[in-house]
Design a protein around this motif. Structure first.
Motif, PDB file in Angstrom:
ATOM      1  N   TRP A 105       0.838  -1.207   0.000  1.00  0.00           N
ATOM      2  CA  TRP A 105       0.000   0.000   0.000  1.00  0.00           C
ATOM      3  C   TRP A 105       0.871   1.255   0.000  1.00  0.00           C
ATOM      4  O   TRP A 105       0.633   2.192  -0.761  1.00  0.00           O
ATOM      5  CB  TRP A 105      -0.925  -0.008   1.212  1.00  0.00           C
ATOM      6  N   TRP A 106       1.883   1.271   0.854  1.00  0.00           N
ATOM      7  CA  TRP A 106       2.758   2.446   0.928  1.00  0.00           C
ATOM      8  C   TRP A 106       3.508   2.653  -0.386  1.00  0.00           C
ATOM      9  O   TRP A 106       3.658   3.789  -0.852  1.00  0.00           O
ATOM     10  CB  TRP A 106       3.754   2.293   2.080  1.00  0.00           C
ATOM     11  N   ASN A 107       4.003   1.568  -0.997  1.00  0.00           N
ATOM     12  CA  ASN A 107       4.712   1.700  -2.271  1.00  0.00           C
ATOM     13  C   ASN A 107       3.809   2.297  -3.350  1.00  0.00           C
ATOM     14  O   ASN A 107       4.219   3.179  -4.112  1.00  0.00           O
ATOM     15  CB  ASN A 107       5.239   0.338  -2.726  1.00  0.00           C
ATOM     16  N   THR A 108       2.559   1.816  -3.420  1.00  0.00           N
ATOM     17  CA  THR A 108       1.622   2.335  -4.414  1.00  0.00           C
ATOM     18  C   THR A 108       1.281   3.795  -4.150  1.00  0.00           C
ATOM     19  O   THR A 108       1.255   4.624  -5.067  1.00  0.00           O
ATOM     20  CB  THR A 108       0.334   1.489  -4.411  1.00  0.00           C
ATOM     21  N   TYR A 109       1.054   4.121  -2.884  1.00  0.00           N
ATOM     22  CA  TYR A 109       0.689   5.493  -2.536  1.00  0.00           C
ATOM     23  C   TYR A 109       1.827   6.473  -2.811  1.00  0.00           C
ATOM     24  O   TYR A 109       1.626   7.545  -3.388  1.00  0.00           O
ATOM     25  CB  TYR A 109       0.293   5.557  -1.058  1.00  0.00           C
ATOM     26  N   LEU A 110       3.047   6.122  -2.438  1.00  0.00           N
ATOM     27  CA  LEU A 110       4.185   7.014  -2.649  1.00  0.00           C
ATOM     28  C   LEU A 110       4.517   7.143  -4.138  1.00  0.00           C
ATOM     29  O   LEU A 110       4.970   8.200  -4.583  1.00  0.00           O
ATOM     30  CB  LEU A 110       5.399   6.505  -1.864  1.00  0.00           C
ATOM     31  N   ALA A 111       4.301   6.057  -4.913  1.00  0.00           N
ATOM     32  CA  ALA A 111       4.507   6.160  -6.358  1.00  0.00           C
ATOM     33  C   ALA A 111       3.506   7.141  -6.965  1.00  0.00           C
ATOM     34  O   ALA A 111       3.844   7.932  -7.851  1.00  0.00           O
ATOM     35  CB  ALA A 111       4.366   4.777  -7.006  1.00  0.00           C
ATOM     36  N   ALA A 112       2.260   7.096  -6.483  1.00  0.00           N
ATOM     37  CA  ALA A 112       1.256   8.045  -6.972  1.00  0.00           C
ATOM     38  C   ALA A 112       1.603   9.470  -6.558  1.00  0.00           C
ATOM     39  O   ALA A 112       1.427  10.422  -7.330  1.00  0.00           O
ATOM     40  CB  ALA A 112      -0.123   7.654  -6.438  1.00  0.00           C
ATOM     41  N   GLU A 113       2.108   9.639  -5.346  1.00  0.00           N
ATOM     42  CA  GLU A 113       2.526  10.964  -4.885  1.00  0.00           C
ATOM     43  C   GLU A 113       3.669  11.500  -5.739  1.00  0.00           C
ATOM     44  O   GLU A 113       3.714  12.678  -6.083  1.00  0.00           O
ATOM     45  CB  GLU A 113       2.979  10.890  -3.420  1.00  0.00           C
ATOM     46  N   ASN A 114       4.605  10.616  -6.098  1.00  0.00           N
ATOM     47  CA  ASN A 114       5.725  11.045  -6.928  1.00  0.00           C
ATOM     48  C   ASN A 114       5.244  11.465  -8.313  1.00  0.00           C
ATOM     49  O   ASN A 114       5.702  12.459  -8.866  1.00  0.00           O
ATOM     50  CB  ASN A 114       6.748   9.916  -7.048  1.00  0.00           C
ATOM     51  N   ALA A 115       4.299  10.699  -8.874  1.00  0.00           N
ATOM     52  CA  ALA A 115       3.773  11.026 -10.194  1.00  0.00           C
ATOM     53  C   ALA A 115       3.039  12.363 -10.170  1.00  0.00           C
ATOM     54  O   ALA A 115       3.202  13.200 -11.066  1.00  0.00           O
ATOM     55  CB  ALA A 115       2.842   9.921 -10.678  1.00  0.00           C
TER      56      ALA A 115
END
Length: 335
Positions: A105-115
């Protein structure tokens, strides 16, 4: 409140507060988690500031509690690129979730934040309008996060994050160094070295130092790394005191030289978007990609924590220690 760009950020889709929040955590972690959960957006989240507001625990205890909360899935520390062009700086943030999340969940959320950070315009350096006022225990403003060191701090205090000066880059006077006269534009490698001292005073270099190291830094860039990657690699895990910045950088430029990738004859691949968010190890502050820091910890810290947890005391050793202590007590008894 923390300086603009720093501080607490709440993750989305959290459950409502209840009396059972953090019930499975130890007493200290539950106490710290409850305090952090009630802090407003943008509140200061450095170990030093939290220790001032929580008199029951010192900085080392707060640091250990935050590491445990990271492993439990409640927080991730990150570095975010704020601004654009010459005014880009790295801001330290703590993403908080009352609801415990797993690594995926954290990996997906932080990837979205980076995008979204890469696609969004430069973030303003003024506080968000309409932000709720901080509670009485939160200071009105916090200085830039203090320096994180790998060695022990005075009085057993916990190490702190690397400082990111909250300032704009002042106009740079024409450089009279040979090879960098006013009529010649400095190379990206030279500028990256020159700006190290403005982000961290321990790494301040003279014009001659930048010129001497420029060729090595340029070779890094020739091998396909970005200026942000070069800066992070040169400044990660700095000691508390740097006696010779040029000597330390020369050694790191040589020892950490990235591999040269072979030329590919295939069609050019669309470059990946610039990464504007780097996750930090909650324990030591080492930056990296989210998937490389499970539980918010780098590999050495994660291994050390797992190894320490798996150690089972030997009953024979326990008995030997008890016998030794009993013998010492007998010797101290008055005759």
């Amino acid at each position: 409140m923390a300086n603009p760009g720093y501080g607490k950020r709440s993750a989305p889709s959290q459950l409502r507060r209840s009396r059972d929040d953090f019930a499975l955590l130890p007493t200290r972690e539950r106490y710290v988690a409850g305090f952090v959960d009630h802090l407003p957006e943008g509140a200061a989240m450095s170990v030093k500031t939290l220790a001032k507001q929580l008199p029951l625990y010192g900085q080392q205890a707060i640091s250990t509690a935050l590491t445990a909360l990271s492993v439990a899935g409640h927080l991730r520390r990150v570095r975010c690129a704020v601004g654009a062009g010459d005014e880009t700086r790295w801001a330290f943030r703590t993403f908080w979730s009352r609801t415990a999340r797993d690594n995926e969940w954290w990996n997906t959320y932080l990837a979205a934040e980076n995008a979204s950070s890469s696609a969004a315009p430069a973030e303003p350096e003024t506080p968000t309008a309409g932000m709720a006022p901080p509670p009485p225990w939160v200071p009105a403003e916090e200085p830039p996060p203090p320096a994180r060191t790998e060695g022990p701090s005075p009085a057993g205090q916990a190490p702190e994050p690397n400082p990111v000066p909250h300032q704009r880059t002042p106009p740079r006077a024409p450089d009279t160094t040979p090879g960098h006269t006013g009529s010649t534009t400095p190379s990206p490698a030279y500028l990256a070295l020159a700006r190290l001292g403005r982000d961290d005073h321990r790494m301040a270099l003279s014009a001659d130092d930048c010129t001497a190291l420029e060729a090595q830094a340029a070779e890094w860039l020739d091998r396909g790394v970005t200026v942000d990657y070069l800066t992070s690699a040169l400044t990660a895990g700095l000691p508390a005191q740097v006696d010779s910045p040029v000597g330390l950088l020369r050694r790191r430029l040589a020892d950490k030289m990235p591999p040269r990738l072979p030329d590919q004859n295939t069609a050019p691949v669309t470059p990946a978007p610039t990464r504007r968010i780097l996750v930090e190890c909650t324990d030591c502050g080492r930056p990296g990609l989210p998937e490389a820091l499970p539980d918010g910890l780098c590999h050495p810290c994660h291994t050390a924590r797992t190894t320490t947890r798996d150690i089972t005391p030997d009953p024979a050793e326990i008995a030997a220690v008890k016998a030794h202590m009993a013998n010492l007590r007998d010797l101290l008894k008055p005759v």
